[in-house]
Design a protein around this motif. Structure first.
Motif, short mmCIF file in Angstrom:
data_model
loop_
_atom_site.label_atom_id
_atom_site.label_comp_id
_atom_site.label_asym_id
_atom_site.label_seq_id
_atom_site.Cartn_x
_atom_site.Cartn_y
_atom_site.Cartn_z
N LEU A 88 0.81 -1.22 0.00
CA LEU A 88 0.00 0.00 0.00
C LEU A 88 0.85 1.27 0.00
CD1 LEU A 88 -2.65 -1.19 2.59
CD2 LEU A 88 -3.17 -0.51 0.24
N THR A 89 2.12 1.15 0.32
CA THR A 89 3.02 2.30 0.37
C THR A 89 3.53 2.64 -1.02
OG1 THR A 89 3.72 1.65 2.60
CG2 THR A 89 5.12 3.23 1.43
N VAL A 90 3.51 3.92 -1.37
CA VAL A 90 3.94 4.37 -2.70
C VAL A 90 4.88 5.57 -2.56
CG1 VAL A 90 3.19 5.14 -4.99
CG2 VAL A 90 1.69 3.66 -3.61
N ASP A 91 6.04 5.51 -3.25
CA ASP A 91 6.96 6.65 -3.18
C ASP A 91 6.63 7.67 -4.26
OD1 ASP A 91 8.08 5.82 -5.61
OD2 ASP A 91 9.91 4.99 -4.71
N VAL A 92 7.40 8.76 -4.31
CA VAL A 92 7.10 9.85 -5.24
C VAL A 92 7.27 9.44 -6.70
CG1 VAL A 92 7.67 11.66 -3.57
CG2 VAL A 92 9.49 10.70 -5.02
N ASN A 93 7.95 8.34 -6.94
CA ASN A 93 8.14 7.86 -8.31
C ASN A 93 7.12 6.79 -8.70
OD1 ASN A 93 10.53 9.45 -8.86
ND2 ASN A 93 11.61 8.07 -7.44
N PHE A 131 12.21 1.11 -4.53
CA PHE A 131 11.37 1.91 -3.64
C PHE A 131 12.23 2.85 -2.81
CE2 PHE A 131 9.71 2.19 0.78
CZ PHE A 131 8.64 3.04 0.53
N ASP A 132 11.86 4.13 -2.78
CA ASP A 132 12.61 5.16 -2.05
C ASP A 132 11.90 5.46 -0.73
OD1 ASP A 132 14.05 7.30 -1.13
OD2 ASP A 132 13.95 8.46 -3.00
N GLU A 149 12.81 7.22 1.64
CA GLU A 149 13.02 8.59 2.12
C GLU A 149 12.09 9.60 1.44
OE1 GLU A 149 14.96 9.22 4.58
OE2 GLU A 149 15.81 7.19 4.69
N ARG A 150 11.42 9.16 0.36
CA ARG A 150 10.55 10.08 -0.38
C ARG A 150 9.21 9.38 -0.66
NH1 ARG A 150 13.38 11.49 -5.61
NH2 ARG A 150 12.01 13.34 -5.65
N VAL A 151 8.43 9.25 0.39
CA VAL A 151 7.17 8.53 0.31
C VAL A 151 6.01 9.49 0.05
CG1 VAL A 151 5.55 7.03 1.56
CG2 VAL A 151 8.03 6.71 1.81
N LYS A 152 5.18 9.13 -0.90
CA LYS A 152 4.00 9.93 -1.22
C LYS A 152 2.78 9.47 -0.42
CE LYS A 152 1.10 11.43 -5.11
NZ LYS A 152 0.86 11.30 -6.58
N VAL A 153 2.57 8.16 -0.36
CA VAL A 153 1.46 7.57 0.39
C VAL A 153 2.01 6.48 1.30
CG1 VAL A 153 -0.75 6.36 0.31
CG2 VAL A 153 -0.16 7.99 -1.51
N TYR A 154 1.86 6.67 2.59
CA TYR A 154 2.31 5.64 3.54
C TYR A 154 1.26 4.54 3.63
CZ TYR A 154 5.99 8.82 5.04
OH TYR A 154 7.09 9.63 5.07
N GLY A 155 1.72 3.32 3.80
CA GLY A 155 0.78 2.22 3.95
C GLY A 155 -0.04 2.38 5.21
N LEU A 156 0.62 2.77 6.31
CA LEU A 156 -0.03 2.88 7.61
C LEU A 156 0.11 4.29 8.18
CD1 LEU A 156 -1.45 1.45 10.01
CD2 LEU A 156 0.83 0.78 10.83
N TYR A 190 7.15 -2.95 15.32
CA TYR A 190 6.12 -1.99 14.92
C TYR A 190 6.74 -0.66 14.49
CZ TYR A 190 2.17 1.22 15.21
OH TYR A 190 1.24 2.19 14.93
N PHE A 191 7.58 -0.08 15.33
CA PHE A 191 8.20 1.19 14.97
C PHE A 191 9.25 1.01 13.87
CE2 PHE A 191 6.92 2.55 19.41
CZ PHE A 191 5.84 3.30 18.96
N GLY A 192 9.72 -0.21 13.68
CA GLY A 192 10.63 -0.49 12.58
C GLY A 192 9.97 -0.32 11.23
N LEU A 193 8.63 -0.37 11.20
CA LEU A 193 7.91 -0.13 9.95
C LEU A 193 8.15 1.28 9.45
CD1 LEU A 193 4.47 -1.82 10.81
CD2 LEU A 193 6.29 -2.75 9.36
N ALA A 194 8.37 2.21 10.37
CA ALA A 194 8.65 3.60 9.98
C ALA A 194 10.04 3.70 9.34
CB ALA A 194 8.57 4.52 11.20
N LYS A 195 11.00 2.95 9.86
CA LYS A 195 12.34 2.95 9.28
C LYS A 195 12.32 2.40 7.86
CE LYS A 195 14.58 2.28 13.78
NZ LYS A 195 15.44 1.37 14.59
N LYS A 196 11.41 1.48 7.59
CA LYS A 196 11.28 0.91 6.25
C LYS A 196 10.49 1.80 5.31
CE LYS A 196 11.47 -3.80 8.10
NZ LYS A 196 10.73 -5.07 8.31
N GLY A 197 9.86 2.82 5.87
CA GLY A 197 9.09 3.76 5.04
C GLY A 197 7.62 3.41 4.91
N TYR A 198 7.16 2.37 5.61
CA TYR A 198 5.77 1.93 5.48
C TYR A 198 4.83 2.64 6.45
CZ TYR A 198 8.36 -2.05 3.46
OH TYR A 198 9.22 -2.84 2.75
#
Length: 444
Positions: free
Chosen positions: A180-185, A194-195, A197-204, A253-261
């Motif tokens: 569900l996560t999508v970056d700016v590209n 997948f970038d 650091e440049r996320v357009k839509v976060y999964g969560l 759980y908070f590791g999901l943020a490090k992955k960009g999700y």
């Protein structure tokens, strides 16, 4: 035993600005009642009309204010002697108020635990064995999702409702969040390149660090991993944030943020940018949130929203916090007799079916809950993701807020600790010392 005077330092500014004014007009003919949810105000005004018809000569004066102001002004009112006769109480605040001896026992109301959804009534029994709250409503947590974004990711409602997780690789839940996560590209979280650091839509979406309860953040995961907050179901004497199961879940759980999700902590603001606003703005695809937010999510124009149950965890069950509010009478109520009559009416099927008919919350009695489900259905809203965990305990576990003394102190220590882990990458092992500090306070 602490006294209300112990709170004067923290509330000096509140009192200086004259923020406690709720009990004005209270007399033998009037019952003053405070609540915080503006969405529920019309329902309780309708209950007040029914109560007044059944009790000629009594009138209910309702005051509504926002969540943050509510607790500040309520606590200040106990100090200033301007407290309402009756107020909507939260189980997380209950321990403090009971300890301060500002609540009136309600044993004489004849509250029958079996008349309400299982577990709700028992939460309001103090350590002294007396009842201090009459069951009002209940809520659970589910996964709200943007139907358009889920469809674009190739995820069906059935798939979202059948997710599972584990703290090692996140299971199908993490795979779905990544998808569900999508970056700016335009690349998704599970695609090469997948970038993060440049996320357009976060999964969560983010709902903050969760403080000491994690109700709409990590609690569905810690609960389905078999962990509980304290050593006892109610009135625990030791918190267990140093438990390795808890820490492994929080780390994942908070590791999901490090992955960009998962959206970063910096994106969250309870007032300006809560999880529902992130969903509405298309900045996140899914969010854990409570049943009290059903109408809010379905009220966003141009947004089709679904809800799925929390994912199955290592225990083989789903888990959700089941919170229940209550109505309490203040010990120094000016109209104590009228206040108790009002609370008994609030806890009755007559009022609870009225409230349920507004389709805003799930009232505590089964009849009230059925009225709410019917009202939601009339609006075209499926609420089964919230009701099924309560109806079928074979596949779902429900648990309550931790009910202990010194809840404010626990919050004060856990809030920065969890934010440090989430926002700054602090090691979860730091919670060992935080837990020792909390348990020393409880041991006083």
């Amino acid at each position: 035993m602490r006294t209300v005077v112990a709170l004067t330092g923290a509330l000096a500014l509140s009192l200086a600005t004259g923020c406690a004014k709720g009990a004005a007009g209270s007399d033998a003919r009037t019952v003053t009642y405070w609540l915080w949810d503006a969405n529920q105000l019309p329902a309780y005004q309708a209950c007040a009309e029914g109560f007044e018809k059944a009790n000629p000569g009594l009138r209910v004066n309702i005051t509504q204010m926002g969540w943050e102001d509510y607790w500040t002004k309520l606590t200040a009112s106990f100090i200033a002697g301007t407290q309402p006769d009756v107020f909507t109480d939260h189980v997380q605040k209950f321990g403090q108020f009971a300890d301060l001896e500002v609540l009136e026992p309600l044993d004489d109301l004849g509250i029958d635990d079996k008349a309400y959804q299982p577990g709700l009534a028992a939460n309001w029994i103090g350590q002294d064995g007396h009842r201090y709250g009459a069951p009002k409503d209940w809520d659970t947590v589910a996964l709200f999702y943007n139907e358009k974004l889920a469809k674009a990711a190739g995820l069906t409602p059935a798939q979202l409702d059948g997710l599972s997780w584990n703290p090692k690789d996140g299971g199908s839940f993490e795979k779905a969040i990544a998808r569900l996560t999508v970056d700016v590209n335009g690349r998704r979280g599970d695609e090469p390149g997948f970038d993060r650091e440049r996320v357009k839509v976060y999964g969560l979406a983010t709902a903050g660090g969760g403080d000491g309860d994690g109700q709409t953040q990590w609690s569905p995961f810690t609960g389905s991993a078999g962990w509980d907050y304290t050593d006892k179901k109610r009135w625990g004497t030791e918190y267990r944030y140093d438990d390795k199961t808890f820490q492994s879940v929080v780390s994942w759980y908070f590791g999901l943020a490090k992955k960009g999700y998962l959206a970063p902590l910096a994106d969250y603001s309870a007032g300006a940018n809560p999880a529902n606003a992130q969903i509405a703005a298309g900045k996140a695809a899914v969010a854990f949130d409570g049943a009290w937010m059903i109408s809010t999510y379905h009220g966003f124009k141009g947004l089709d929203v679904g809800a799925a149950r929390t994912p199955t965890g290592p225990t083989g069950k789903r888990a959700t916090m089941m919170n229940g509010l209550a109505d309490s009478v203040t010990k120094n109520a000016r109209n104590k007799q009228g206040a108790k009559k009002w609370v008994r009416y609030l806890a009755s099927d007559a009022c609870q079916k009225t409230v349920g008919g507004y389709g805003i919350v799930f009232p505590a009695t089964p009849a009230g809950t059925r009225a709410a489900v019917a009202a939601y259905a009339k609006k075209g809203v499926d609420v089964s993701a919230f009701t099924r965990p309560v109806a079928d305990r074979r596949e779902s576990t429900t648990f309550t807020y931790p009910i202990t003394d010194y809840a404010a102190d626990v919050y004060a220590l856990m809030r920065p600790a969890m934010q440090d882990i989430y926002g700054n990458g602090a090691p979860v092992g730091d919670l060992d010392e935080t837990t020792r500090q909390i348990n020393r306070i409880l041991d006083q």
